[in-house]
Scaffold this motif. Structure first.
Motif, PDB file in Angstrom:
ATOM      1  N   ILE A  84       0.828  -1.216   0.000  1.00 27.40           N
ATOM      2  CA  ILE A  84       0.000   0.000   0.000  1.00 27.40           C
ATOM      3  C   ILE A  84       0.856   1.256   0.000  1.00 27.40           C
ATOM      4  O   ILE A  84       1.816   1.373   0.763  1.00 27.40           O
ATOM      5  CB  ILE A  84      -0.920   0.002   1.248  1.00 27.40           C
ATOM      6  N   TYR A  85       0.488   2.205  -0.862  1.00 26.32           N
ATOM      7  CA  TYR A  85       1.103   3.538  -0.848  1.00 26.32           C
ATOM      8  C   TYR A  85       0.084   4.503  -0.252  1.00 26.32           C
ATOM      9  O   TYR A  85      -1.024   4.632  -0.762  1.00 26.32           O
ATOM     10  CB  TYR A  85       1.480   3.929  -2.278  1.00 26.32           C
ATOM     11  N   LEU A  86       0.428   5.125   0.876  1.00 20.50           N
ATOM     12  CA  LEU A  86      -0.453   6.125   1.469  1.00 20.50           C
ATOM     13  C   LEU A  86      -0.456   7.337   0.547  1.00 20.50           C
ATOM     14  O   LEU A  86       0.600   7.923   0.290  1.00 20.50           O
ATOM     15  CB  LEU A  86       0.054   6.521   2.850  1.00 20.50           C
ATOM     16  N   SER A  87      -1.646   7.700   0.048  1.00 18.74           N
ATOM     17  CA  SER A  87      -1.706   8.730  -0.983  1.00 18.74           C
ATOM     18  C   SER A  87      -3.087   9.372  -1.012  1.00 18.74           C
ATOM     19  O   SER A  87      -4.091   8.666  -0.899  1.00 18.74           O
ATOM     20  CB  SER A  87      -1.422   8.062  -2.339  1.00 18.74           C
ATOM     21  N   PRO A  88      -3.137  10.688  -1.141  1.00 21.69           N
ATOM     22  CA  PRO A  88      -4.463  11.331  -1.169  1.00 21.69           C
ATOM     23  C   PRO A  88      -5.302  10.908  -2.379  1.00 21.69           C
ATOM     24  O   PRO A  88      -6.509  11.139  -2.400  1.00 21.69           O
ATOM     25  CB  PRO A  88      -4.142  12.829  -1.209  1.00 21.69           C
ATOM     26  N   CYS A 111       5.526   5.275   2.448  1.00 20.34           N
ATOM     27  CA  CYS A 111       5.244   6.661   2.814  1.00 20.34           C
ATOM     28  C   CYS A 111       5.864   7.586   1.768  1.00 20.34           C
ATOM     29  O   CYS A 111       7.078   7.574   1.590  1.00 20.34           O
ATOM     30  CB  CYS A 111       5.841   6.976   4.176  1.00 20.34           C
ATOM     31  N   GLY A 112       5.020   8.375   1.114  1.00 18.51           N
ATOM     32  CA  GLY A 112       5.534   9.310   0.126  1.00 18.51           C
ATOM     33  C   GLY A 112       6.024  10.591   0.787  1.00 18.51           C
ATOM     34  O   GLY A 112       5.755  10.858   1.966  1.00 18.51           O
ATOM     35  N   ARG A 113       6.758  11.346   0.025  1.00 15.97           N
ATOM     36  CA  ARG A 113       7.184  12.706   0.412  1.00 15.97           C
ATOM     37  C   ARG A 113       7.193  13.528  -0.870  1.00 15.97           C
ATOM     38  O   ARG A 113       7.024  13.008  -1.956  1.00 15.97           O
ATOM     39  CB  ARG A 113       8.587  12.689   1.019  1.00 15.97           C
ATOM     40  N   PHE A 114       7.416  14.806  -0.752  1.00 18.00           N
ATOM     41  CA  PHE A 114       7.447  15.720  -1.900  1.00 18.00           C
ATOM     42  C   PHE A 114       6.111  15.639  -2.655  1.00 18.00           C
ATOM     43  O   PHE A 114       5.073  15.618  -2.016  1.00 18.00           O
ATOM     44  CB  PHE A 114       8.642  15.416  -2.813  1.00 18.00           C
ATOM     45  N   GLU A 115       6.141  15.510  -3.986  1.00 11.92           N
ATOM     46  CA  GLU A 115       4.883  15.406  -4.748  1.00 11.92           C
ATOM     47  C   GLU A 115       4.375  13.972  -4.812  1.00 11.92           C
ATOM     48  O   GLU A 115       3.293  13.713  -5.320  1.00 11.92           O
ATOM     49  CB  GLU A 115       5.039  15.968  -6.156  1.00 11.92           C
ATOM     50  N   GLY A 116       5.175  13.033  -4.321  1.00  6.34           N
ATOM     51  CA  GLY A 116       4.749  11.639  -4.352  1.00  6.34           C
ATOM     52  C   GLY A 116       5.640  10.768  -5.217  1.00  6.34           C
ATOM     53  O   GLY A 116       6.751  11.160  -5.572  1.00  6.34           O
ATOM     54  N   SER A 131      -5.930   6.430   0.923  1.00 11.23           N
ATOM     55  CA  SER A 131      -5.945   7.775   1.499  1.00 11.23           C
ATOM     56  C   SER A 131      -6.545   7.734   2.893  1.00 11.23           C
ATOM     57  O   SER A 131      -7.392   6.896   3.176  1.00 11.23           O
ATOM     58  CB  SER A 131      -6.785   8.698   0.610  1.00 11.23           C
ATOM     59  N   ILE A 132      -6.125   8.637   3.778  1.00 15.07           N
ATOM     60  CA  ILE A 132      -6.800   8.693   5.087  1.00 15.07           C
ATOM     61  C   ILE A 132      -7.805   9.837   5.141  1.00 15.07           C
ATOM     62  O   ILE A 132      -8.424  10.064   6.179  1.00 15.07           O
ATOM     63  CB  ILE A 132      -5.811   8.744   6.275  1.00 15.07           C
ATOM     64  N   GLY A 133      -7.989  10.562   4.044  1.00 17.67           N
ATOM     65  CA  GLY A 133      -9.013  11.606   4.036  1.00 17.67           C
ATOM     66  C   GLY A 133      -8.681  12.687   3.023  1.00 17.67           C
ATOM     67  O   GLY A 133      -7.565  12.754   2.518  1.00 17.67           O
ATOM     68  N   ASP A 134      -9.667  13.531   2.766  1.00 13.38           N
ATOM     69  CA  ASP A 134      -9.517  14.544   1.716  1.00 13.38           C
ATOM     70  C   ASP A 134      -8.813  15.796   2.218  1.00 13.38           C
ATOM     71  O   ASP A 134      -9.440  16.848   2.385  1.00 13.38           O
ATOM     72  CB  ASP A 134     -10.891  14.906   1.132  1.00 13.38           C
ATOM     73  N   TYR A 135      -7.541  15.652   2.491  1.00 13.77           N
ATOM     74  CA  TYR A 135      -6.673  16.768   2.863  1.00 13.77           C
ATOM     75  C   TYR A 135      -5.262  16.315   2.573  1.00 13.77           C
ATOM     76  O   TYR A 135      -5.026  15.116   2.389  1.00 13.77           O
ATOM     77  CB  TYR A 135      -6.834  17.116   4.357  1.00 13.77           C
ATOM     78  N   ILE A 136      -4.313  17.259   2.511  1.00 12.56           N
ATOM     79  CA  ILE A 136      -2.948  16.905   2.112  1.00 12.56           C
ATOM     80  C   ILE A 136      -1.985  17.027   3.286  1.00 12.56           C
ATOM     81  O   ILE A 136      -1.866  18.091   3.900  1.00 12.56           O
ATOM     82  CB  ILE A 136      -2.451  17.804   0.956  1.00 12.56           C
ATOM     83  N   LEU A 137      -1.285  15.935   3.572  1.00 10.47           N
ATOM     84  CA  LEU A 137      -0.239  15.918   4.591  1.00 10.47           C
ATOM     85  C   LEU A 137       1.102  16.207   3.923  1.00 10.47           C
ATOM     86  O   LEU A 137       1.207  16.196   2.697  1.00 10.47           O
ATOM     87  CB  LEU A 137      -0.186  14.539   5.249  1.00 10.47           C
ATOM     88  N   ALA A 138       2.136  16.427   4.739  1.00 12.83           N
ATOM     89  CA  ALA A 138       3.464  16.672   4.182  1.00 12.83           C
ATOM     90  C   ALA A 138       4.159  15.376   3.789  1.00 12.83           C
ATOM     91  O   ALA A 138       5.083  15.367   2.986  1.00 12.83           O
ATOM     92  CB  ALA A 138       4.315  17.437   5.199  1.00 12.83           C
ATOM     93  N   GLY A 139       3.710  14.268   4.381  1.00  9.72           N
ATOM     94  CA  GLY A 139       4.320  12.975   4.085  1.00  9.72           C
ATOM     95  C   GLY A 139       3.420  11.853   4.511  1.00  9.72           C
ATOM     96  O   GLY A 139       2.438  12.064   5.228  1.00  9.72           O
ATOM     97  N   GLY A 140       3.741  10.634   4.094  1.00  7.76           N
ATOM     98  CA  GLY A 140       2.869   9.488   4.366  1.00  7.76           C
ATOM     99  C   GLY A 140       3.042   8.863   5.738  1.00  7.76           C
ATOM    100  O   GLY A 140       2.281   7.955   6.095  1.00  7.76           O
TER     101      GLY A 140
HETATM  102  N1  SAH Z   1       1.094  16.089  -4.723  1.00 11.61           N
HETATM  103  C1  SAH Z   1       0.336  15.089  -4.045  1.00 11.61           C
HETATM  104  C2  SAH Z   1       0.413  15.256  -2.532  1.00 11.61           C
HETATM  105  C3  SAH Z   1       1.772  14.948  -1.975  1.00 11.61           C
HETATM  106  S1  SAH Z   1       1.803  15.049  -0.239  1.00 11.61           S
HETATM  107  C4  SAH Z   1      -1.130  15.198  -4.461  1.00 11.61           C
HETATM  108  O1  SAH Z   1      -1.612  16.315  -4.666  1.00 11.61           O
HETATM  109  O2  SAH Z   1      -1.804  14.177  -4.557  1.00 11.61           O
HETATM  110  C5  SAH Z   1       3.223  14.087   0.147  1.00 11.61           C
HETATM  111  C6  SAH Z   1       2.961  12.662   0.626  1.00 11.61           C
HETATM  112  O3  SAH Z   1       2.148  12.714   1.766  1.00 11.61           O
HETATM  113  C7  SAH Z   1       2.238  11.773  -0.355  1.00 11.61           C
HETATM  114  O4  SAH Z   1       3.138  11.143  -1.224  1.00 11.61           O
HETATM  115  C8  SAH Z   1       1.542  10.775   0.557  1.00 11.61           C
HETATM  116  O5  SAH Z   1       2.393   9.684   0.865  1.00 11.61           O
HETATM  117  C9  SAH Z   1       1.316  11.565   1.832  1.00 11.61           C
HETATM  118  N2  SAH Z   1      -0.079  12.026   1.974  1.00 11.61           N
HETATM  119  C10 SAH Z   1      -0.520  13.311   1.877  1.00 11.61           C
HETATM  120  N3  SAH Z   1      -1.843  13.405   2.081  1.00 11.61           N
HETATM  121  C11 SAH Z   1      -2.276  12.149   2.334  1.00 11.61           C
HETATM  122  C12 SAH Z   1      -3.577  11.602   2.624  1.00 11.61           C
HETATM  123  N4  SAH Z   1      -4.664  12.352   2.685  1.00 11.61           N
HETATM  124  N5  SAH Z   1      -3.649  10.268   2.825  1.00 11.61           N
HETATM  125  C13 SAH Z   1      -2.550   9.478   2.757  1.00 11.61           C
HETATM  126  N6  SAH Z   1      -1.299   9.949   2.477  1.00 11.61           N
HETATM  127  C14 SAH Z   1      -1.157  11.263   2.275  1.00 11.61           C
END
Ligand code: SAH
Length: 233
Positions: A84-88, A111-116, A131-140
């Motif tokens: 699994i890749y944690l990803s929005p 766990c991703g970082r940067f743009e993924g 995804s864990i929800g409709d918002y953006i974290l800095a990393g996975g």
């Molecule tokens: N550019 C990407 C966001 C990158 S955020 C986009 O718009 O889709 C950086 C990393 O944080 C991602 O690679 C992911 O691993 C993690 N991350 C951010 N938001 C997340 C979410 N809602 N659920 C799970 N992982 C998340």
């Protein structure tokens, strides 16, 4: 059997973090689950162990290189575990999915970082996005911890009282009823009489009504799904 988790991350020092405390931490000590971290950077054979590069087509940020991420994945013994890749962009995590994951032999989490991640490694290694929800974290990393905490507490022997797990929000498709404890009256607010009546049938009925009421008002989406399931019997 130990629930085996492998975490692929640029920040292995973040683990176990909060997962080393309380019931989840005790379960880790007791080998109910195990935690292996793989430092993605250690799998780079590029100058200065670089793991990312600029996005093809231009634009802001950096992208994790597919060769480095793939080398990290290939170093893991998969053993029938979901990758699994944690990803929005993934399907949003639900209690039903958490329960399913807790019944697998373990999980491998990226766990991703940067743009993924570079899209090609997602395709080439058949990675599922969650995804864990409709918002953006800095990393996975925090997202991975959310998934792990939710799954591990469902493993046998972790939460102590399996009945309390069954009654929780979402398990029945409804939000949970309100809780009360002593004192009986606090700031002029009394515990509802029925809860002190000793009448188990009445308590159960009250809780069910409250759960339904709350769900109707706060989560019409859950309520609709609940009613549809009921109609289908
Ligand atoms: N550019 C990407 C966001 C990158 S955020 C986009 O718009 O889709 C950086 C990393 O944080 C991602 O690679 C992911 O691993 C993690 N991350 C951010 N938001 C997340 C979410 N809602 N659920 C799970 N992982 C998340």
């Amino acid at each position: 059997m130990t629930y085996k988790t492998s975490i692929l991350t640029l920040f292995p020092e973040a683990f176990p973090g909060i997962l080393g405390t309380s019931i989840i931490g005790r379960a880790l000590e007791n080998d109910i689950w195990s935690l292996e971290t793989l430092d993605i950077r250690a799998f780079s054979d590029h100058k200065h162990r670089s793991v990312d590069d600029t996005p093809a087509g231009g634009g802001a940020g950096m992208v994790l290189r597919p060769d480095v991420v793939a080398a990290t994945i290939d170093a893991v013994d998969r053993e029938d575990r979901p990758l699994i890749y944690l990803s929005p962009r993934g399907k949003t995590l639900t209690q039903a999915r958490v329960r399913e994951l807790s019944q697998s032999p373990g999980v491998i989490l990226i766990c991703g970082r940067f743009e993924g991640l570079d899209e090609r490694v997602i395709e080439a290694r058949g990675i599922e996005e969650v995804s864990i929800g409709d918002y953006i974290l800095a990393g996975g990393e925090v997202a991975a911890m959310v998934l792990l905490e939710a799954a591990v507490r469902l493993l046998p022997g972790v939460a102590g009282n399996d009945l309390s797990l069954e009654e929780e929000s979402f398990e029945s498709g409804l939000l949970e009823y309100p809780h009360y404890t002593r004192p009986r009256v606090w700031e002029d607010r009394a515990i509802p009489d029925v809860l002190l009546s000793g009448n188990h049938g009445a308590v159960e009925k009250w809780r069910r009504e409250k759960a339904e009421e709350l769900t109707k008002v706060r989560r019409p989406d859950l309520w609709k799904a609940h009613m549809e399931r009921k109609e289908q019997g």
